[in-house]
Design an enzyme around this catalytic site. Structure first.
Site, PDB file in Angstrom:
ATOM      1  N   HIS A  92      -0.165   5.744  -2.963  1.00  0.00           N
ATOM      2  CA  HIS A  92       0.158   5.180  -4.278  1.00  0.00           C
ATOM      3  C   HIS A  92      -0.793   5.742  -5.345  1.00  0.00           C
ATOM      4  O   HIS A  92      -0.377   6.038  -6.469  1.00  0.00           O
ATOM      5  CB  HIS A  92       0.045   3.661  -4.246  1.00  0.00           C
ATOM      6  CG  HIS A  92       1.247   2.974  -3.664  1.00  0.00           C
ATOM      7  ND1 HIS A  92       2.527   3.222  -4.095  1.00  0.00           N
ATOM      8  CD2 HIS A  92       1.354   2.029  -2.698  1.00  0.00           C
ATOM      9  CE1 HIS A  92       3.373   2.468  -3.418  1.00  0.00           C
ATOM     10  NE2 HIS A  92       2.700   1.741  -2.565  1.00  0.00           N
ATOM     11  N   HIS A 113      -1.436   4.571   3.134  1.00  0.00           N
ATOM     12  CA  HIS A 113      -0.304   4.193   2.280  1.00  0.00           C
ATOM     13  C   HIS A 113      -0.787   3.853   0.868  1.00  0.00           C
ATOM     14  O   HIS A 113      -0.187   4.285  -0.123  1.00  0.00           O
ATOM     15  CB  HIS A 113       0.413   2.986   2.898  1.00  0.00           C
ATOM     16  CG  HIS A 113       1.432   2.349   2.010  1.00  0.00           C
ATOM     17  ND1 HIS A 113       2.787   2.597   2.116  1.00  0.00           N
ATOM     18  CD2 HIS A 113       1.302   1.449   0.996  1.00  0.00           C
ATOM     19  CE1 HIS A 113       3.436   1.898   1.206  1.00  0.00           C
ATOM     20  NE2 HIS A 113       2.556   1.188   0.515  1.00  0.00           N
ATOM     21  N   GLU A 114      -1.873   3.093   0.781  1.00  0.00           N
ATOM     22  CA  GLU A 114      -2.391   2.729  -0.542  1.00  0.00           C
ATOM     23  C   GLU A 114      -2.921   3.945  -1.287  1.00  0.00           C
ATOM     24  O   GLU A 114      -2.743   4.067  -2.507  1.00  0.00           O
ATOM     25  CB  GLU A 114      -3.482   1.654  -0.394  1.00  0.00           C
ATOM     26  CG  GLU A 114      -3.014   0.354   0.238  1.00  0.00           C
ATOM     27  CD  GLU A 114      -1.802  -0.228  -0.463  1.00  0.00           C
ATOM     28  OE1 GLU A 114      -1.650  -0.031  -1.684  1.00  0.00           O
ATOM     29  OE2 GLU A 114      -0.976  -0.877   0.208  1.00  0.00           O
ATOM     30  N   GLU A 119       7.761   2.487  -2.438  1.00  0.00           N
ATOM     31  CA  GLU A 119       7.230   2.119  -1.133  1.00  0.00           C
ATOM     32  C   GLU A 119       7.646   3.145  -0.077  1.00  0.00           C
ATOM     33  O   GLU A 119       6.848   3.522   0.775  1.00  0.00           O
ATOM     34  CB  GLU A 119       7.702   0.720  -0.737  1.00  0.00           C
ATOM     35  CG  GLU A 119       7.087  -0.408  -1.547  1.00  0.00           C
ATOM     36  CD  GLU A 119       5.573  -0.410  -1.507  1.00  0.00           C
ATOM     37  OE1 GLU A 119       4.988  -0.111  -0.453  1.00  0.00           O
ATOM     38  OE2 GLU A 119       4.962  -0.699  -2.557  1.00  0.00           O
TER      39      GLU A 119
END
Length: 321
Positions: A134, A130-131, A200
């Protein structure tokens, strides 16, 4: 598109910063705020990642002192086709993580010790994916600069209570002071909310694609959200403008109002990930990773599918222990 969006954000936040300066000190205050905002924008672009990492006392780790954690990030970055980011560890019992950096070539990811202790390798892989999403979407610069300017606007708004009553400095008197104290920080918070909430969901989806299983991230979000409600992150409480950087709102330990949260509802994010399961089952299985597997340990029902990341690591080494 990302460059244009970032430029529009910086322009809006700069204008808001200048507006607060005008409300406090008139034209002179606005010009001073413009100079300060310009300097902050330039400084944030080059140094915001270092500021955030230093704020949370993050320590850089590598293959030698955190082999499993580092190996997972390395293999995830390879899967995503990204340069290897710098990997950091935060000594904090609240499970959480964030990414920062002005571009994929200068990115860093950070996880708390609480995250590594409380989540299985599958879940840790999903969180770090997930990071990295980003990073891939270049959200890190926007979110970090937004956090920096939002904090500065809130601080500048606090100055209004000292200068608001002086009509020589403030052309709008007490009304201007109230606007500077309340409306400007609120507007900055709304911008953070809008940016973080939409990004998100996008990072959740891409993170699930990178790690190979949306249920790993759904399980991780559930654990992190419960941990954030039970464990106070003191650094985040002292720097609330940085809350939008984390995968789950770190201010939840103080019972932050969901209405003004910088993050979308965890339940909605989990539901969106669960809805992706059928789609993922129709895809080819992801290629095996070269990450060093965790030592055999008791399985978790939530993560009983085969994984290239190894089983739950209750007997972990280094920062996993």
């Amino acid at each position: 598109m990302n460059v244009m969006r970032t430029g529009m954000l910086l322009a809006f936040m700069t204008a808001l910063f200048m507006g607060v300066g005008f409300l406090i000190g008139g034209t002179a205050g606005m010009m001073i705020a413009l100079v300060v905002a310009t300097g902050m924008n330039l400084f944030s672009y080059w140094n915001s990642d270092k500021m955030v990492l230093r704020m949370y006392n993050a320590v850089e780790v590598d293959q030698n002192n955190a082999p499993e954690y580092y190996g997972i990030v390395r293999d995830l970055a390879a899967r995503a086709g990204l340069p290897m980011p710098r990997v950091y560890l935060i000594e904090n019992d609240q499970p959480n993580a964030f990414a920062t950096g002005r571009n994929p070539q200068n990115a860093a990811v950070a996880a708390s010790t609480g995250l590594l202790h409380r989540l299985s390798p599958n879940e840790v892989a999903a969180v770090m994916a997930h990071e990295l999403a980003h990073v891939e979407h270049r959200d890190t610069l926007t979110m970090t600069v937004t956090a920096t300017l939002a904090g500065a606007i809130s601080m500048l708004g606090n100055f209004a209570m000292f200068f608001g009553g002086n009509r020589n400095n403030n052309p709008l008197g007490m009304i201007g002071a109230l606007v500077a104290m309340i409306v400007a920080p609120f507007a900055a918070m709304i911008v953070q909310m809008a940016i973080s909430r939409t990004r998100e969901y996008s990072a959740d989806r891409r993170g699930a694609e990178i790690c190979g299983n949306p249920l790993w991230l759904a399980s991780a979000l559930n654990k992190i959200a419960r941990g954030a409600k039970q464990i106070v992150n003191e650094e985040a409480e002292r720097n609330p403008a940085s809350a939008s950087l984390f995968i789950i709102n770190p201010l939840s330990g103080q019972g932050a109002d969901n209405l003004f949260s910088t993050h979308p509802s965890t339940e909605n994010r989990i539901a969106a990930l669960e809805a992706m399961v059928d789609e993922f089952r129709q895809r080819p299985a992801p290629e095996q990773s070269t990450a060093t597997p965790a030592a055999p340990a008791q399985e978790e029902p939530e993560n009983d599918e085969p994984s290239p990341w190894g089983r739950d690591g209750s007997s972990r080494k280094g920062p996993w222990a």
